[in-house]
Design a protein around this motif. Structure first.
Motif, short mmCIF file in Angstrom:
data_model
loop_
_atom_site.label_atom_id
_atom_site.label_comp_id
_atom_site.label_asym_id
_atom_site.label_seq_id
_atom_site.Cartn_x
_atom_site.Cartn_y
_atom_site.Cartn_z
N THR A 34 0.83 -1.21 0.00
CA THR A 34 0.00 0.00 0.00
C THR A 34 0.86 1.25 0.00
O THR A 34 0.59 2.21 -0.73
CB THR A 34 -0.95 0.00 1.22
OG1 THR A 34 -1.75 -1.19 1.17
CG2 THR A 34 -1.84 1.21 1.23
N ILE A 35 1.91 1.24 0.82
CA ILE A 35 2.84 2.38 0.88
C ILE A 35 3.51 2.57 -0.49
O ILE A 35 3.61 3.68 -0.99
CB ILE A 35 3.93 2.15 1.95
CG1 ILE A 35 3.36 2.29 3.34
CG2 ILE A 35 5.12 3.07 1.78
CD1 ILE A 35 3.21 3.68 3.84
N ASP A 36 3.98 1.48 -1.07
CA ASP A 36 4.68 1.55 -2.35
C ASP A 36 3.77 2.08 -3.46
O ASP A 36 4.24 2.73 -4.39
CB ASP A 36 5.23 0.17 -2.74
CG ASP A 36 6.40 -0.25 -1.86
OD1 ASP A 36 6.99 0.61 -1.16
OD2 ASP A 36 6.73 -1.46 -1.86
N ALA A 37 2.47 1.78 -3.36
CA ALA A 37 1.52 2.20 -4.39
C ALA A 37 0.92 3.58 -4.13
O ALA A 37 0.23 4.12 -4.99
CB ALA A 37 0.40 1.17 -4.50
N ASN A 38 1.19 4.16 -2.96
CA ASN A 38 0.58 5.43 -2.60
C ASN A 38 1.37 6.58 -3.23
O ASN A 38 2.50 6.86 -2.84
CB ASN A 38 0.56 5.56 -1.07
CG ASN A 38 -0.21 6.76 -0.60
OD1 ASN A 38 0.16 7.89 -0.90
ND2 ASN A 38 -1.28 6.54 0.14
N SER A 39 0.75 7.25 -4.18
CA SER A 39 1.44 8.31 -4.92
C SER A 39 1.81 9.49 -4.02
O SER A 39 2.87 10.10 -4.20
CB SER A 39 0.60 8.78 -6.10
OG SER A 39 -0.63 9.31 -5.65
N GLN A 42 4.96 8.48 -2.20
CA GLN A 42 6.09 8.40 -3.13
C GLN A 42 6.54 9.79 -3.60
O GLN A 42 7.74 10.04 -3.74
CB GLN A 42 5.74 7.50 -4.33
CG GLN A 42 5.49 6.06 -3.95
CD GLN A 42 6.58 5.45 -3.08
OE1 GLN A 42 7.77 5.59 -3.36
NE2 GLN A 42 6.19 4.81 -1.99
N GLU A 43 5.60 10.70 -3.81
CA GLU A 43 5.95 12.08 -4.19
C GLU A 43 6.73 12.76 -3.08
O GLU A 43 7.72 13.45 -3.34
CB GLU A 43 4.68 12.88 -4.50
CG GLU A 43 4.03 12.52 -5.82
CD GLU A 43 2.67 13.18 -5.99
OE1 GLU A 43 2.36 14.16 -5.27
OE2 GLU A 43 1.92 12.70 -6.86
N LYS A 49 14.32 13.21 -1.16
CA LYS A 49 15.58 12.83 -1.78
C LYS A 49 16.20 14.00 -2.55
O LYS A 49 17.40 14.24 -2.47
CB LYS A 49 15.39 11.63 -2.70
CG LYS A 49 15.14 10.34 -1.95
CD LYS A 49 14.91 9.18 -2.90
CE LYS A 49 14.63 7.90 -2.13
NZ LYS A 49 14.40 6.76 -3.04
N LEU A 50 15.36 14.73 -3.26
CA LEU A 50 15.83 15.90 -4.00
C LEU A 50 16.37 16.96 -3.03
O LEU A 50 17.45 17.52 -3.26
CB LEU A 50 14.68 16.48 -4.84
CG LEU A 50 15.02 17.66 -5.73
CD1 LEU A 50 15.95 17.22 -6.85
CD2 LEU A 50 13.74 18.24 -6.31
N LEU A 51 15.64 17.21 -1.96
CA LEU A 51 16.08 18.20 -0.97
C LEU A 51 17.35 17.76 -0.26
O LEU A 51 18.21 18.60 0.08
CB LEU A 51 14.96 18.48 0.05
CG LEU A 51 13.77 19.28 -0.48
CD1 LEU A 51 12.63 19.25 0.53
CD2 LEU A 51 14.18 20.71 -0.81
N GLN A 52 17.51 16.46 -0.03
CA GLN A 52 18.73 15.97 0.60
C GLN A 52 19.95 16.23 -0.28
O GLN A 52 20.99 16.66 0.20
CB GLN A 52 18.61 14.47 0.93
CG GLN A 52 17.69 14.20 2.09
CD GLN A 52 17.37 12.72 2.28
OE1 GLN A 52 17.38 11.94 1.33
NE2 GLN A 52 17.08 12.34 3.52
N LYS A 53 19.81 16.00 -1.57
CA LYS A 53 20.90 16.30 -2.51
C LYS A 53 21.20 17.79 -2.51
O LYS A 53 22.36 18.21 -2.51
CB LYS A 53 20.53 15.84 -3.92
CG LYS A 53 20.54 14.35 -4.10
CD LYS A 53 20.13 13.97 -5.51
CE LYS A 53 20.04 12.46 -5.67
NZ LYS A 53 19.57 12.07 -7.00
N GLN A 54 20.14 18.58 -2.51
CA GLN A 54 20.28 20.03 -2.50
C GLN A 54 21.01 20.47 -1.22
O GLN A 54 21.89 21.32 -1.26
CB GLN A 54 18.90 20.67 -2.58
CG GLN A 54 18.90 22.16 -2.72
CD GLN A 54 17.48 22.70 -2.86
OE1 GLN A 54 16.52 21.96 -3.07
NE2 GLN A 54 17.34 24.00 -2.70
#
Length: 120
Positions: A34-39, A42-43, A49-54
């Motif tokens: 359910t977690i994996d399918a929850n958009s 996931q968003e 992840k993007l903010l961590q790179k930033q």
């Protein structure tokens, strides 16, 4: 009577299969799916992840105020994820599955230790 390594591995496979059929593990697997399918989840994870790179880049360039704000955004997103009912269900299922596995591990450990001690 001696038991071969292969026989022990067979019993371990049987235990694995039996565990997979328990309510706790079944519920955990469903919650994970359910977690994996929850958009929405996931968003938010992708944004984190993007903010961590930033944040790493900002730290590298010495932009510590911007890095702090980015870290705060990450924490807010993590909290938003934690507040979602689907995530709370998953975490509860994770705890229940982990408790089951730990109790089985303790039982095996205690029984094996007891058997080894009585053999001396």
């Amino acid at each position: 009577m001696t038991t071969s390594r292969d026989e022990i591995m067979q019993k371990a496979a049987e235990l694995r299969d039996a565990l997979s059929a328990t309510e706790e593990i079944s519920f955990y697997k469903k919650a994970e799916e359910t977690i994996d399918a929850n958009s929405k989840v996931q968003e938010k994870i992708a944004k984190i992840k993007l903010l961590q790179k930033q944040s790493v880049n900002l730290e590298h360039y010495g932009k510590f105020e911007a890095m702090k704000e980015t870290e705060a955004q990450i924490e807010r997103l993590k909290q938003e994820i934690d507040d979602l009912p689907v995530v709370r269900d998953f975490r509860r299922a994770q705890v229940d599955a982990n408790d089951l596995l730990q109790s089985i591990t303790r039982e095996i450990d205690q029984n094996v230790t007891r058997k080894l001690e009585t053999r001396d």
